[in-house]
Design a protein around this motif. Sequence first.
Motif, mmCIF file in Angstrom:
data_model
loop_
_atom_site.group_PDB
_atom_site.id
_atom_site.type_symbol
_atom_site.label_atom_id
_atom_site.label_comp_id
_atom_site.label_asym_id
_atom_site.label_seq_id
_atom_site.Cartn_x
_atom_site.Cartn_y
_atom_site.Cartn_z
ATOM 1 N N ASP A 75 22.409 -123.369 41.223
ATOM 2 C CA ASP A 75 21.262 -123.685 42.079
ATOM 3 C C ASP A 75 21.381 -125.093 42.654
ATOM 4 N N ASP A 115 14.615 -126.412 39.222
ATOM 5 C CA ASP A 115 13.505 -125.504 38.890
ATOM 6 C C ASP A 115 12.909 -125.845 37.532
ATOM 7 N N ASP A 169 20.912 -118.645 42.243
ATOM 8 C CA ASP A 169 20.068 -118.885 43.420
ATOM 9 C C ASP A 169 21.044 -119.075 44.585
HETATM 10 MN MN LIG Z 1 16.164 -121.839 42.180
#
Ligand SMILES: [Mn+2]
Length: 300
Positions: A123, A127, A227
């Motif tokens: 990613d 997050d 992601d």
């Molecule tokens: Mn993410």
Amino acid sequence: MKKNISIIGVPMDLGQMRRGVDMGPSAIRYAGVVERLERLHYDIDDLGDIEITRPKRGAIVGEENLKNLRDVSEASEKLAAKVDEVIKNGRFPLVLGGDHSIALGSLAGIAKHYQNLGVIWYDAHGDLNTAETSPSGNIHGMPLAASLGIGHKALTHIAGYSPKIKPENIVIIGARALDDGEKELIKEIGIKVYTMHEIDRLGMATVMEETIAYLKERTDGVHLSLDLDGLDPHDAPGVGTPVLGGISYRESHLAMEMLEEAKIITSAEFVEVNPILDDKNKTASVAVALMGSLFGEKLL
Ligand SMILES: [Mn+2]
Ligand SMILES: NC(=[NH2+])NCCC[C@H](N)C(=O)O
Ligand SMILES: [Mn+2]
């Protein structure tokens, strides 16, 4: 890796504010995920999509700085139950997003089957926000924190237990946009992070060798949470929160191939594919190509 895969679509877009990511699962299906994996001789069972309750038009029901909290948490419960069932049936859960808030449900369903579940968080972002640190109030920026037991109870206690994972069992790969609160948390609890700087410096091969060795010695299963915005927006333009300077298409294939060789991945999700923002379904096709490598596609 298990030869039986169950696909679960999660048409979730309530973890962020850009419409279209709820169409991610169909975009990925149209890009040929089932056919691609069947060619590798897997037994594929497409379970269809989880039903997502839509909030009333215009209403963003949630607590302070937690947009759509109730609907996101409800959908996570449904996904957790589905994933749990797939694992009980001895199959590999492959979850298609949907925004990254769906990781709350995936991890809730998966983690109870392991003593020490490892997580690769591929990613641009960490997050790792909570309502207190989030600049946006978007829950897709919070699932990793919540899975560690940090944040609002409606997010941390999906499936009735918490935490799902331990900080030392996580490796973040591709980070290049971290909020201040996330940086503090990473240092405080000690999460292993390969930022773009380390990927440039060491090369993806070394990053993956180190990641695999690290997780192999301490975990009994590894969930890959990929992601698509971990990749550079050049290669994966159809994402809601693109960040320049990302992981290339080639590096990502190498990463998937090395994971396949190491045989450590026991569940996976591909998230944040937004066909409205995409260029002729390119991002969904990239996701499917990466799944090909993750599940053992070879050139020769
Ligand atoms: Mn993410
Ligand atoms: N899964 C994602 N794409 N997350 C993006 C999060 C962006 C930002 N850190 C936020 O909390 O709002
Ligand atoms: Mn991201």
